[in-house]
Scaffold this active site. Structure first.
Site, mmCIF file in Angstrom:
data_model
loop_
_atom_site.group_PDB
_atom_site.id
_atom_site.type_symbol
_atom_site.label_atom_id
_atom_site.label_comp_id
_atom_site.label_asym_id
_atom_site.label_seq_id
_atom_site.Cartn_x
_atom_site.Cartn_y
_atom_site.Cartn_z
ATOM 1 N N SER A 1 -58.522 64.754 -96.470
ATOM 2 C CA SER A 1 -57.203 65.184 -97.217
ATOM 3 C C SER A 1 -57.587 65.558 -98.438
ATOM 4 C CB SER A 1 -56.509 64.358 -96.361
ATOM 5 O OG SER A 1 -56.409 63.398 -97.041
ATOM 6 N N LYS B 1 -53.640 64.166 -106.300
ATOM 7 C CA LYS B 1 -53.495 64.228 -104.758
ATOM 8 C C LYS B 1 -52.077 64.279 -105.131
ATOM 9 C CE LYS B 1 -54.862 63.052 -100.645
ATOM 10 N NZ LYS B 1 -55.731 62.154 -99.671
ATOM 11 N N SER C 1 -62.210 61.692 -96.479
ATOM 12 C CA SER C 1 -60.968 62.533 -97.040
ATOM 13 C C SER C 1 -61.479 62.280 -98.125
ATOM 14 C CB SER C 1 -59.450 61.745 -96.828
ATOM 15 O OG SER C 1 -59.046 61.453 -95.746
#
Length: 573
Positions: free
Chosen positions: A211, A136, A235
């Site tokens: 996210s 990420k 997320s």
């Protein structure tokens, strides 16, 4: 006619300010353009790397490699029956395809090619030897930006790898791409001004979640076999559920967060965590085995030295499982409710004991613990992150609410309470707090956690089964539906380990039943959520599997049971 000197000065100053603003904005757009060009170059580099490999190894078939589950792939890499470069370029090729289709990759880590060239079998191979891993955006990789979707973070490469990336490398893994996130991370969509919108690989009109949305899209589309995400309200779990894969949010400090950039720095009310994402539960377990090693405990002494407990994970003892179908705050979609009911029946048929769990005061948890806790300073530190940025569209409504003066929030909260209680609650929770009030809030969260655990132990539970928001919402809807995080954010406030497992698909019957969806409050959010769910036949729906703090192995064992039973049922159907 002479122009008065003060007027002339005012005009000159105004013109100068406009010129400076224009120059600053032009400079920002130039940085954005350069970043987008780097992203395009990354994809070209991936394409060239794959073409070179195919020219040199024309007989290598990539599809069979991509079809191998991680445990089997890892075994073949470790015993030498599958060369690491064959695996690496197979995944680079598939990742390139998914990046083109979903816009999930922000950067190719070209040094991974050097790492794969140096990968040599030794007497002691790491558990993830030769495994390509996606990372990420907000997790530091040396020499690469961690932007969080902010222009100000461009061209600021990390000085060193985060601890989790260092441990992955020591275990033989090959971090090969970084993936997209929403601006600021405080969103469960996946869009920012720099890299744009990421799409769900299963249906391009749907959000991949956020996210960790780039991770969800890449793994869900088969372009990565294992990835690392973060979770501070769902997320990691939203992308897993929306894209039909598995994900584990551990207890906040089970894995190191050193070198992982948070969306809201410094807040302690809502626990953030780093966790793995993969196609299946066994892959998550393998990743946790690899990460929970002496290297992790040595590199970050704040992480408790708790190695992976194989005995707990491999146990076959019947479980006593709490469950609930709704939190009475966000009405579950028909598919969500059916998912929990079907899994409950499967678990009971397999010999486990299911016990109803009464969930109360979730509205208080969402407003007073989560929103108030994350923005205890009235959102001032969060808002500062947007200073000098070109836009804040990914968090537009939230941005407007936080910027409103306290007196206006208080007045609007009082006016809205009779007919829009949730809007009133959000406004009330966003006012600035004194230090004494923050300390009192932390005490209240601790008391709530103690009460929750007491209720859990009174029922003599091992684990908990509960809904996960789904199916995937349409693109743009997550930004309008911040209240729908209630099912996930509860377990950040409690800091419990929780995993997501896809168990079913939306049916025509679910879609028909959705026509009667009204929600518990029958407000604008409920009406909007009903629209966001529509048109989802065939999309995956997941459940959440929860355990008490520090019991990740038990959580994974429960997830594995749910996954196995659901797969058997779906095969029979």
């Amino acid at each position: 006619m002479r122009v008065p000197l003060p007027a002339l000065l005012c005009c000159s100053v105004a013109s100068l300010l406009l010129l400076l603003r224009w120059r600053r904005r032009r400079g920002l757009w130039k940085k954005v353009k350069q970043a987008q060009q780097r992203q395009e170059r990354s994809l070209v580099q991936m394409q060239m790397a794959v073409e070179r490999f195919r020219e040199q190894h024309p007989s290598v078939k990539m599809v069979p490699i991509l079809s191998l589950p991680l445990p089997e792939l890892s075994k073949k890499l470790r015993d030498g029956s599958l060369p690491p470069d064959h695996v690496f370029y197979a995944y680079v090729s598939k990742a390139l395809q998914m990046a083109t289709e979903t816009n999930c990759i922000t950067e190719y880590l070209q040094e991974s090619e050097t790492q794969i060239q140096k990968a040599k079998p030794t007497e002691k191979l790491g558990l993830l030897y030769g495994v390509p891993v996606s990372i990420k955006d907000s997790i530091n990789c040396q020499g690469h930006d961690s932007t969080l979707g902010f222009i100000k973070n461009l061209n600021k490469p990390a000085a060193e790898d985060s601890v989790v990336v260092q441990v992955l490398r020591r275990q033989g893994a090959i971090p090969f791409v970084k993936t997209n996130v929403p601006q600021s991370l405080i969103s469960y969509d996946c869009k920012n001004l720099i890299f744009g919108q990421t799409f769900n690989p299963l249906l391009y009109t749907r959000s991949p979640g956020g996210s960790s949305g780039g991770e969800g899209a890449l793994i869900g589309g088969g372009g990565s076999i294992l990835g690392l995400g973060t979770d501070v309200g769902g997320s990691l779990r939203f992308p897993a559920a929306f894209c039909g894969i598995c994900g584990l949010k551990p207890t906040g400090n089970r894995l190191s967060k050193k070198g992982v950039i948070a969306g809201v720095l410094g807040q302690k009310s809502v626990a953030a965590a780093v966790g793995p994402m993969a196609k299946d539960v066994e892959s998550l377990a393998l990743c946790m085995r690899a990460l929970l090693c002496e290297d992790m405990f040595h590199l970050d002494s704040t992480v408790p030295p708790l190695p992976f407990n194989e005995e707990v994970y491999s146990s076959t003892q019947p479980l006593r499982i709490g469950y609930y179908e709704t939190d009475f705050f966000t009405m579950p979609s028909p598919a969500m409710r059916r998912a929990v009911r079907e899994v409950k029946e499967l678990l009971e048929d397999a010999g486990h004991t299911l016990v109803p769990f009464e969930l109360t005061n979730v509205d208080h948890v969402v407003f007073n613990f989560c929103i108030r806790g994350m923005f205890a300073d009235g959102g001032s530190s969060f808002l500062r992150k947007f200073k000098g940025e070109l836009e804040n569209s990914s968090v537009g409504p939230l941005f407007w609410l936080l910027r409103s003066p306290s007196w206006l929030k208080t007045a609007l909260s009082w006016i809205a309470k009779p007919f829009a209680p949730r809007f009133s609650g959000i406004l009330k929770s966003m006012r600035p707090n004194t230090v004494d009030e923050v300390w009192s809030l932390h005490c209240e969260i601790e008391e709530f956690c103690d009460q929750f655990i007491a209720q859990w132990k009174k029922l003599n539970l091992d684990v908990m089964l509960c809904p996960m928001l789904g199916p995937a919402l349409g693109i743009g809807y997550p930004g309008k539906l911040s209240v729908a995080v209630s099912y996930t954010m509860l377990y950040n406030a409690l800091d419990f380990p929780v995993g997501v497992v896809p168990v079913t698909l939306v049916t025509d019957e679910d879609e028909e039943e959705l026509k009667g969806y009204q929600g518990y409050f029958r407000d604008w959010w409920d009406r909007t959520l009903a629209k966001a769910f529509r048109g989802s036949v065939g999309m995956p729906v997941a459940v959440q599997c929860v355990a008490l703090p520090w019991q990740e192995e038990l959580c994974l064992r429960f997830m594995k049971e749910v996954e196995t039973l659901s797969l058997k049922k779906n095969m029979i159907v």
